[in-house]
Design a protein around this motif. Structure first.
Motif, mmCIF file in Angstrom:
data_model
loop_
_atom_site.group_PDB
_atom_site.id
_atom_site.type_symbol
_atom_site.label_atom_id
_atom_site.label_comp_id
_atom_site.label_asym_id
_atom_site.label_seq_id
_atom_site.Cartn_x
_atom_site.Cartn_y
_atom_site.Cartn_z
ATOM 1 N N ASN A 75 0.841 -1.190 0.000
ATOM 2 C CA ASN A 75 0.000 0.000 0.000
ATOM 3 C C ASN A 75 0.880 1.245 0.000
ATOM 4 N N PRO A 76 0.588 2.248 -0.826
ATOM 5 C CA PRO A 76 1.427 3.447 -0.877
ATOM 6 C C PRO A 76 1.556 4.171 0.461
ATOM 7 N N ALA A 77 0.583 3.986 1.345
ATOM 8 C CA ALA A 77 0.626 4.658 2.645
ATOM 9 C C ALA A 77 1.594 3.998 3.621
ATOM 10 N N THR A 78 1.967 2.756 3.360
ATOM 11 C CA THR A 78 2.742 1.980 4.326
ATOM 12 C C THR A 78 4.216 2.368 4.334
ATOM 13 N N ARG A 79 4.725 2.665 5.514
ATOM 14 C CA ARG A 79 6.153 2.906 5.710
ATOM 15 C C ARG A 79 6.832 1.656 6.249
ATOM 16 N N ARG A 80 6.136 0.936 7.126
ATOM 17 C CA ARG A 80 6.740 -0.237 7.765
ATOM 18 C C ARG A 80 5.630 -1.229 8.110
ATOM 19 N N HIS A 81 5.839 -2.488 7.728
ATOM 20 C CA HIS A 81 4.881 -3.537 8.092
ATOM 21 C C HIS A 81 5.649 -4.739 8.629
ATOM 22 N N THR A 82 5.384 -5.078 9.871
ATOM 23 C CA THR A 82 6.044 -6.204 10.531
ATOM 24 C C THR A 82 5.042 -7.320 10.754
ATOM 25 N N VAL A 83 5.406 -8.526 10.356
ATOM 26 C CA VAL A 83 4.539 -9.693 10.543
ATOM 27 C C VAL A 83 5.218 -10.654 11.516
ATOM 28 N N LEU A 84 4.474 -11.082 12.507
ATOM 29 C CA LEU A 84 4.966 -12.060 13.474
ATOM 30 C C LEU A 84 4.375 -13.420 13.137
ATOM 31 N N GLU A 85 5.242 -14.410 12.887
ATOM 32 C CA GLU A 85 4.810 -15.762 12.535
ATOM 33 C C GLU A 85 5.422 -16.755 13.509
ATOM 34 N N LEU A 86 4.643 -17.721 13.933
ATOM 35 C CA LEU A 86 5.104 -18.701 14.908
ATOM 36 C C LEU A 86 5.955 -19.795 14.288
ATOM 37 N N PHE A 87 5.635 -20.200 13.054
ATOM 38 C CA PHE A 87 6.241 -21.398 12.495
ATOM 39 C C PHE A 87 7.202 -21.090 11.344
ATOM 40 N N ASP A 88 8.383 -21.691 11.386
ATOM 41 C CA ASP A 88 9.369 -21.526 10.323
ATOM 42 C C ASP A 88 8.811 -21.951 8.972
ATOM 43 N N GLU A 89 8.105 -23.079 8.955
ATOM 44 C CA GLU A 89 7.647 -23.638 7.690
ATOM 45 C C GLU A 89 6.677 -22.717 6.955
ATOM 46 N N VAL A 90 5.880 -21.971 7.709
ATOM 47 C CA VAL A 90 4.941 -21.044 7.076
ATOM 48 C C VAL A 90 5.713 -19.949 6.337
ATOM 49 N N GLU A 91 6.741 -19.406 6.976
ATOM 50 C CA GLU A 91 7.554 -18.389 6.315
ATOM 51 C C GLU A 91 8.289 -18.978 5.113
ATOM 52 N N GLU A 92 8.778 -20.202 5.239
ATOM 53 C CA GLU A 92 9.489 -20.826 4.126
ATOM 54 C C GLU A 92 8.581 -20.975 2.909
ATOM 55 N N LEU A 93 7.336 -21.375 3.127
ATOM 56 C CA LEU A 93 6.384 -21.495 2.026
ATOM 57 C C LEU A 93 6.123 -20.130 1.388
ATOM 58 N N PHE A 94 5.999 -19.115 2.219
ATOM 59 C CA PHE A 94 5.754 -17.768 1.708
ATOM 60 C C PHE A 94 6.928 -17.283 0.869
ATOM 61 N N ARG A 95 8.152 -17.467 1.367
ATOM 62 C CA ARG A 95 9.328 -16.962 0.654
ATOM 63 C C ARG A 95 9.580 -17.746 -0.638
ATOM 64 N N ALA A 96 9.178 -18.997 -0.669
ATOM 65 C CA ALA A 96 9.303 -19.757 -1.911
ATOM 66 C C ALA A 96 8.401 -19.173 -2.998
ATOM 67 N N ALA A 97 7.238 -18.683 -2.585
ATOM 68 C CA ALA A 97 6.299 -18.089 -3.536
ATOM 69 C C ALA A 97 6.603 -16.623 -3.810
ATOM 70 N N GLN A 98 7.288 -15.955 -2.846
ATOM 71 C CA GLN A 98 7.573 -14.526 -2.964
ATOM 72 C C GLN A 98 9.056 -14.293 -2.656
ATOM 73 N N PRO A 99 9.945 -14.646 -3.576
ATOM 74 C CA PRO A 99 11.382 -14.531 -3.295
ATOM 75 C C PRO A 99 11.869 -13.094 -3.143
ATOM 76 N N GLU A 100 11.111 -12.117 -3.639
ATOM 77 C CA GLU A 100 11.488 -10.715 -3.518
ATOM 78 C C GLU A 100 10.320 -9.914 -2.932
ATOM 79 N N PRO A 101 10.060 -10.059 -1.639
ATOM 80 C CA PRO A 101 8.942 -9.334 -1.015
ATOM 81 C C PRO A 101 9.229 -7.841 -0.951
#
Length: 213
Positions: A75-101
Protein backbone atom coordinates in the motif's frame (compact mmCIF):
# COMPACT_ATOMS: atom_id res chain seq x y z
CA UNK A 1 -7.92 -17.48 9.15
CA UNK A 2 -9.89 -19.74 11.49
CA UNK A 3 -13.16 -19.34 13.34
CA UNK A 4 -13.77 -22.81 14.73
CA UNK A 5 -10.49 -24.69 15.12
CA UNK A 6 -6.78 -24.22 14.81
CA UNK A 7 -3.35 -24.85 16.24
CA UNK A 8 -2.13 -23.48 19.51
CA UNK A 9 0.97 -21.80 20.83
CA UNK A 10 0.78 -24.28 23.69
CA UNK A 11 0.36 -27.36 21.51
CA UNK A 12 2.94 -29.51 19.72
CA UNK A 13 6.14 -27.60 18.99
CA UNK A 14 6.38 -28.95 15.45
CA UNK A 15 2.94 -29.53 13.90
CA UNK A 16 2.85 -30.78 10.34
CA UNK A 17 2.54 -27.83 7.96
CA UNK A 18 1.79 -28.20 4.28
CA UNK A 19 0.43 -26.25 1.34
CA UNK A 20 -2.27 -28.30 -0.36
CA UNK A 21 -3.21 -27.42 -3.94
CA UNK A 22 -5.96 -29.70 -5.21
CA UNK A 23 -8.91 -29.35 -7.59
CA UNK A 24 -8.34 -25.62 -7.94
CA UNK A 25 -8.28 -25.09 -4.18
CA UNK A 26 -5.33 -23.78 -2.14
CA UNK A 27 -5.16 -24.59 1.56
CA UNK A 28 -2.53 -23.93 4.20
CA UNK A 29 -2.79 -26.83 6.62
CA UNK A 30 -1.30 -26.65 10.14
CA UNK A 31 -1.51 -29.67 12.37
CA UNK A 32 -4.05 -31.29 10.06
CA UNK A 33 -6.41 -28.30 10.26
CA UNK A 34 -7.35 -25.76 7.59
CA UNK A 35 -5.46 -22.68 8.75
CA UNK A 36 -6.19 -20.54 5.69
CA UNK A 37 -7.48 -20.87 2.14
CA UNK A 38 -6.98 -18.80 -0.99
CA UNK A 39 -10.68 -17.98 -1.41
CA UNK A 40 -10.21 -15.53 1.49
CA UNK A 41 -8.21 -13.15 -0.72
CA UNK A 42 -10.84 -10.44 -1.22
CA UNK A 43 -11.71 -10.36 2.49
CA UNK A 44 -8.02 -10.22 3.42
CA UNK A 45 -7.52 -7.37 0.96
CA UNK A 46 -10.53 -5.48 2.29
CA UNK A 47 -9.19 -5.84 5.83
CA UNK A 48 -5.74 -4.72 4.75
CA UNK A 49 -7.08 -1.70 2.88
CA UNK A 50 -9.12 -0.67 5.92
CA UNK A 51 -6.04 -0.96 8.13
CA UNK A 52 -3.98 1.19 5.79
CA UNK A 53 -6.42 4.08 6.03
CA UNK A 54 -5.23 4.71 9.57
CA UNK A 55 -1.50 5.35 9.44
CA UNK A 56 1.77 4.08 8.03
CA UNK A 57 3.36 1.70 10.55
CA UNK A 58 1.59 -1.64 10.89
CA UNK A 59 1.91 -4.99 12.67
CA UNK A 60 0.36 -8.32 11.72
CA UNK A 61 0.03 -11.53 13.70
CA UNK A 62 0.02 -14.67 11.56
CA UNK A 63 1.51 -14.81 8.08
CA UNK A 64 -0.69 -17.52 6.57
CA UNK A 65 -0.60 -17.37 2.79
CA UNK A 66 0.69 -13.80 2.94
CA UNK A 67 -2.38 -12.32 1.24
CA UNK A 68 -2.90 -9.50 3.74
CA UNK A 69 0.81 -9.07 4.46
CA UNK A 70 1.60 -8.29 0.83
CA UNK A 71 -1.46 -6.08 0.43
CA UNK A 72 -0.47 -3.99 3.47
CA UNK A 73 3.22 -3.84 2.57
CA UNK A 74 2.45 -2.72 -0.99
CA UNK A 75 0.00 0.00 0.00
CA UNK A 76 1.43 3.45 -0.88
CA UNK A 77 0.63 4.66 2.64
CA UNK A 78 2.74 1.98 4.33
CA UNK A 79 6.15 2.91 5.71
CA UNK A 80 6.74 -0.24 7.76
CA UNK A 81 4.88 -3.54 8.09
CA UNK A 82 6.04 -6.20 10.53
CA UNK A 83 4.54 -9.69 10.54
CA UNK A 84 4.97 -12.06 13.47
CA UNK A 85 4.81 -15.76 12.54
CA UNK A 86 5.10 -18.70 14.91
CA UNK A 87 6.24 -21.40 12.49
CA UNK A 88 9.37 -21.53 10.32
CA UNK A 89 7.65 -23.64 7.69
CA UNK A 90 4.94 -21.04 7.08
CA UNK A 91 7.55 -18.39 6.31
CA UNK A 92 9.49 -20.83 4.13
CA UNK A 93 6.38 -21.50 2.03
CA UNK A 94 5.75 -17.77 1.71
CA UNK A 95 9.33 -16.96 0.65
CA UNK A 96 9.30 -19.76 -1.91
CA UNK A 97 6.30 -18.09 -3.54
CA UNK A 98 7.57 -14.53 -2.96
CA UNK A 99 11.38 -14.53 -3.30
CA UNK A 100 11.49 -10.71 -3.52
CA UNK A 101 8.94 -9.33 -1.02
CA UNK A 102 8.42 -5.57 -0.66
CA UNK A 103 11.12 -3.64 1.20
CA UNK A 104 8.50 -2.40 3.65
CA UNK A 105 7.82 -5.97 4.86
CA UNK A 106 9.66 -7.60 7.78
CA UNK A 107 8.86 -11.09 9.05
CA UNK A 108 9.75 -12.01 12.61
CA UNK A 109 9.44 -15.30 14.47
CA UNK A 110 7.77 -15.66 17.83
CA UNK A 111 4.74 -16.38 19.99
CA UNK A 112 2.44 -13.36 20.02
CA UNK A 113 1.22 -13.91 23.57
CA UNK A 114 4.79 -13.49 24.77
CA UNK A 115 5.98 -10.95 22.21
CA UNK A 116 3.11 -8.51 22.74
CA UNK A 117 4.56 -7.52 26.10
CA UNK A 118 7.75 -6.35 24.37
CA UNK A 119 6.09 -4.12 21.79
CA UNK A 120 7.00 -0.46 22.43
CA UNK A 121 4.15 1.72 23.65
CA UNK A 122 2.33 3.74 20.97
CA UNK A 123 4.62 2.35 18.27
CA UNK A 124 2.12 1.19 15.62
CA UNK A 125 -0.83 2.69 13.81
CA UNK A 126 -2.66 -0.56 13.31
CA UNK A 127 -2.58 -4.28 14.01
CA UNK A 128 -4.10 -7.01 11.84
CA UNK A 129 -4.69 -10.15 13.90
CA UNK A 130 -5.03 -13.48 12.10
CA UNK A 131 -3.16 -16.30 13.89
CA UNK A 132 -4.13 -19.97 13.85
CA UNK A 133 -5.06 -20.78 17.45
CA UNK A 134 -6.56 -23.72 19.27
CA UNK A 135 -10.04 -23.34 20.76
CA UNK A 136 -8.45 -23.66 24.19
CA UNK A 137 -6.63 -20.39 23.52
CA UNK A 138 -9.68 -18.60 22.09
CA UNK A 139 -11.69 -19.41 25.22
CA UNK A 140 -8.99 -18.54 27.78
CA UNK A 141 -10.50 -15.43 29.39
CA UNK A 142 -7.51 -14.74 31.62
CA UNK A 143 -5.14 -14.86 28.67
CA UNK A 144 -7.18 -12.32 26.70
CA UNK A 145 -7.60 -10.11 29.76
CA UNK A 146 -3.80 -9.94 29.99
CA UNK A 147 -3.17 -9.62 26.27
CA UNK A 148 -5.58 -6.99 24.98
CA UNK A 149 -4.41 -4.14 27.27
CA UNK A 150 -0.94 -4.76 25.82
CA UNK A 151 -2.33 -4.47 22.29
CA UNK A 152 -4.02 -1.19 23.16
CA UNK A 153 -0.81 0.06 24.77
CA UNK A 154 1.16 -0.63 21.56
CA UNK A 155 -1.32 1.30 19.40
CA UNK A 156 -0.93 5.02 18.83
CA UNK A 157 -3.92 7.23 19.68
CA UNK A 158 -6.44 6.77 16.89
CA UNK A 159 -4.83 3.46 15.94
CA UNK A 160 -6.86 0.42 14.99
CA UNK A 161 -7.03 -3.29 15.76
CA UNK A 162 -8.57 -5.47 13.04
CA UNK A 163 -9.03 -9.20 13.68
CA UNK A 164 -9.76 -11.64 10.85
CA UNK A 165 -13.28 -11.54 9.49
CA UNK A 166 -16.17 -13.36 11.10
CA UNK A 167 -19.06 -15.10 9.40
CA UNK A 168 -21.23 -14.61 12.49
CA UNK A 169 -22.78 -11.14 13.03
CA UNK A 170 -21.48 -10.63 16.55
CA UNK A 171 -18.67 -8.66 18.18
CA UNK A 172 -15.91 -10.85 19.58
CA UNK A 173 -15.84 -10.83 23.36
CA UNK A 174 -12.05 -11.17 23.39
CA UNK A 175 -11.69 -7.58 22.14
CA UNK A 176 -14.87 -5.59 22.61
CA UNK A 177 -14.39 -4.46 26.24
CA UNK A 178 -11.05 -2.82 25.41
CA UNK A 179 -12.33 -0.32 22.83
CA UNK A 180 -15.08 2.30 22.90
CA UNK A 181 -15.49 2.73 19.13
CA UNK A 182 -15.97 -0.06 16.58
CA UNK A 183 -16.54 0.06 12.84
CA UNK A 184 -18.05 -2.99 11.11
CA UNK A 185 -18.15 -3.70 7.37
CA UNK A 186 -20.27 -6.41 5.76
CA UNK A 187 -18.96 -8.26 2.72
CA UNK A 188 -20.28 -11.23 0.78
CA UNK A 189 -18.10 -14.33 0.66
CA UNK A 190 -17.95 -17.65 -1.17
CA UNK A 191 -15.80 -20.33 0.44
CA UNK A 192 -14.83 -23.69 -0.98
CA UNK A 193 -17.29 -26.54 -0.63
CA UNK A 194 -14.61 -28.23 1.48
CA UNK A 195 -14.10 -25.29 3.86
CA UNK A 196 -14.57 -26.39 7.46
CA UNK A 197 -13.96 -23.24 9.54
CA UNK A 198 -16.76 -20.89 8.46
CA UNK A 199 -20.43 -20.89 9.44
CA UNK A 200 -21.63 -22.00 6.01
CA UNK A 201 -19.75 -21.76 2.73
CA UNK A 202 -21.51 -18.64 1.44
CA UNK A 203 -23.10 -15.58 2.96
CA UNK A 204 -22.02 -12.46 4.83
CA UNK A 205 -18.63 -11.88 6.40
CA UNK A 206 -18.01 -9.09 8.90
CA UNK A 207 -14.79 -7.12 9.25
CA UNK A 208 -14.51 -5.49 12.67
CA UNK A 209 -12.25 -2.47 13.20
CA UNK A 210 -11.60 -1.44 16.82
CA UNK A 211 -10.32 2.11 17.47
CA UNK A 212 -8.05 3.28 20.27
CA UNK A 213 -9.21 6.63 21.69
Amino acid sequence: MQENTGTTTTGPAEPEIELIEKDGEVTLSIGGEQAMQAWERDLMWASADLLCRHGQDFYEVGLGLGLSALRIARNPATRRHTVLELFDEVEELFRAAQPEPPATLTIERGDFFRRVHDLPSESIDGMFFDPALDMEVWTDKELWARTMPEVVRALRPGGVFIPFFSTKPELRWQYVDHFSRIHVERHRYQAYDTTEYTYGTTGNAYIQCFFKD
